[in-house]
Design a protein around this motif. Sequence first.
Motif, short mmCIF file in Angstrom:
data_model
loop_
_atom_site.label_atom_id
_atom_site.label_comp_id
_atom_site.label_asym_id
_atom_site.label_seq_id
_atom_site.Cartn_x
_atom_site.Cartn_y
_atom_site.Cartn_z
N GLU A 8 0.64 -1.14 0.12
CA GLU A 8 -0.07 -0.02 0.09
C GLU A 8 0.79 1.32 0.12
O GLU A 8 1.87 1.30 0.81
CB GLU A 8 -0.78 -0.03 1.13
N SER A 9 0.55 2.44 -0.91
CA SER A 9 1.49 3.51 -1.07
C SER A 9 0.42 4.64 -0.69
O SER A 9 -0.59 4.83 -0.91
CB SER A 9 2.04 3.43 -2.59
N GLN A 59 -2.64 10.53 -3.06
CA GLN A 59 -3.28 9.32 -3.62
C GLN A 59 -2.80 7.93 -3.07
O GLN A 59 -1.74 8.01 -2.60
CB GLN A 59 -2.51 9.06 -4.91
N GLU A 68 -2.67 4.11 -2.72
CA GLU A 68 -2.62 2.97 -3.82
C GLU A 68 -2.48 1.68 -3.07
O GLU A 68 -1.76 1.43 -2.26
CB GLU A 68 -1.44 3.16 -4.72
N THR A 71 -1.61 -2.53 -4.14
CA THR A 71 -0.91 -3.09 -5.22
C THR A 71 -1.44 -4.75 -4.69
O THR A 71 -1.03 -4.99 -3.78
CB THR A 71 0.50 -2.91 -5.21
N VAL A 117 -3.66 -2.69 -9.65
CA VAL A 117 -3.57 -1.33 -8.68
C VAL A 117 -4.78 -0.84 -8.59
O VAL A 117 -5.55 -0.36 -9.70
CB VAL A 117 -2.46 -0.54 -9.08
N HIS A 118 -5.22 -0.48 -7.06
CA HIS A 118 -6.51 0.48 -7.10
C HIS A 118 -6.14 1.75 -6.51
O HIS A 118 -5.09 1.72 -5.57
CB HIS A 118 -7.24 -0.19 -5.69
N ARG A 119 -6.48 2.63 -6.99
CA ARG A 119 -5.92 3.97 -6.77
C ARG A 119 -7.36 4.92 -6.35
O ARG A 119 -8.23 4.80 -6.80
CB ARG A 119 -5.22 4.68 -8.15
N GLN A 120 -6.98 5.64 -5.42
CA GLN A 120 -7.89 6.71 -4.89
C GLN A 120 -7.00 8.19 -4.57
O GLN A 120 -6.19 8.22 -3.83
CB GLN A 120 -8.49 6.03 -3.59
N PHE A 121 -7.63 9.25 -5.27
CA PHE A 121 -7.08 10.44 -5.06
C PHE A 121 -8.03 11.27 -4.02
O PHE A 121 -9.13 11.30 -4.20
CB PHE A 121 -7.24 10.96 -6.60
#
Lengths: 200, 445
Positions: A87-88, A98, A100, A102, A112-116
Amino acid sequence: MKQRARVMSSGVYTYKHRCEGGVDIHDVYVKRSTFRVLFSYVGAAFLIANVLHALLSKERLCINSFWSILFSAIVTKCLQYKPVKKESLLIMPTFGVQLEETFGATFYSGRVHRQFVPIGKILKPLLNEQVTPVTCYWNLVLLLHGEDKLMCVFQNLYPPAKMMVPIWKSLCTFTNSGGTGHPIAPQPNVEHIHTDQDIH
Amino acid sequence: MDGDGKRHRILMVSDFFFPNFGGVESHIYYLSQCLLKLGHKVVVMTHAYGSRSGVRYVTGGLKVYYVPWKPFLMQNTLPTLFLTFPIVRTILIREKISVVHGHQAFSTLCHEALMHARTMGYKVVFTDHSLYGFADAGSIHMNKVLQFTLADFDQAICVSHTSKENTVLRSGISPQKVFMVPNAVDTAMFTPSPERLSCDEIVIVVISRLVYRKGADLLVEVIPEVCRLFPKVRFIVGGDGPKRVRLEEMREKFSLQDRVEMLGAVPHAQVRSVLISGHIFLNSSLTEAFCIAILEAASCGLLTVSTRVGGVPEVLPDDMIVLAQPAPEDMVRAVKKAIDMLPGIDPQMKKLYSWDDVAKRTEIVYDRAMQSSKTDLLERLPRYLTCGAWAGKLFCLVMIINYLLWCLLEYLQPTEGIEEVPDIRLVYAHLESVNDMCRIQSEGN
């Protein structure tokens, strides 16, 4: 410009901090046993077998079939494997952050799920103590404008507090400067930080 | 205990804590505040109340864990024996606890936490706040549970001598291990009225939950008789409960609407303002281990009339209380005696009890608990066997399973993997620094 990464490890978790192109990147990795993946498949197979057995023997259906399915569902849930391996948190000056997730080690591998979250929405980052019916742990959360619930930065992983403190400090600097400040640069010579650091 | 040999790290466990309100809740809160002032670390563990779940800090930096287990009966969590072990263990380790202090005999969370703490080798102290019988099915069951919990404990506390006698008889423990530490009252909050009330009209105040145990049925008979005998008497009844309907029926039946005022539930912050509007406080409880309510009333300068039950006769000196048997005619006689005594009463507050004193006495109990020797499972099992032919064996089995569960938890999540939390002492540290500053300034002047 790419700078040297700062690394910290504790138990199954590894924390890496680096700056790339002005973006402050905080990665948390988890090491998962391959047996866990295997157990997860075994659990799923056990549940499917039980459900199929109940469906195929319609004339012999009884209350025991229900208990059998319920039991296998509980076993499957206990053996369930969370496929997230990293997780980033990416802090982008003037824009926001953001999150992320992975995935790895399953057919999700590489996804990869991304959320801004825009800077204007973040009120404050908090290091929060979370209590569940069976345990309690530290969690890094974001207090957001117009949301009645806190947003967890790490949705699937539970890294130790000493790994979250530098991330929290970076977020504090970022939010206090209104998102325009420079990200905290990693210390150039720190390759490995020992896990016995105290959180103060 | 810390290196200086004085500082304890205490976990208070009970199903009863704020926002719920009552004697046990106040006791835990005030005791914790005073222990914090004495330099100890105190953490409270209770179950979640509605949306109040997780970690909260209250006055004085007191940390409270509201564990998300829902109550199922009378604010008690469902008895599960082993399911609370993981969370209790995590809290004990992360807060570096040295003494576990459980409160109230009918708190399931308290019993379970004490059992887990003993399994892990922690020192445990238990405070019993209530009196119980010996004959009915509920009491027999409760006494057996108490016997189990107290079979292997370090020290116990009771809030009155009567309560100590009751606890010793119910659990069969040695009286030498039971201390008597009374409750107290916040004398800064409960102060007498600055102006003395006129005796032209005598106001009798009743504040209690309107339930059977608090003698609401007794009030139904006493109030009309007192109103008949003394035309100048008026009643103020504060509190709510299932017996409120009976009191309202009585008021209708005897046409006492203008002489009996029913306030309903009174928030604790407003209790003083209700108390100081009266001359006499009437307590009709059928059983009480201590009764903080009469202490609060006495602190507000009221003369108290109470039933002679449980630990009540131990609480106040004779010139501040009139006691009666829990029978309507004797209660009426006591009210008459109190009305006659009223002109000679000095409504000055007497500092009989203070929470600081309670905390210092409790500290001695913790010291004593810390001095007790460490025992392993094999040494502790025979203590459970003495609890009964079948019950003893059952208790042993429960403790063995609990021990195995502890080993499993240690394997799944080793102690080293649980992070310890830093100590935060905000308010008192700040106050101490302010006091130091003042002292330095005054010395400088």
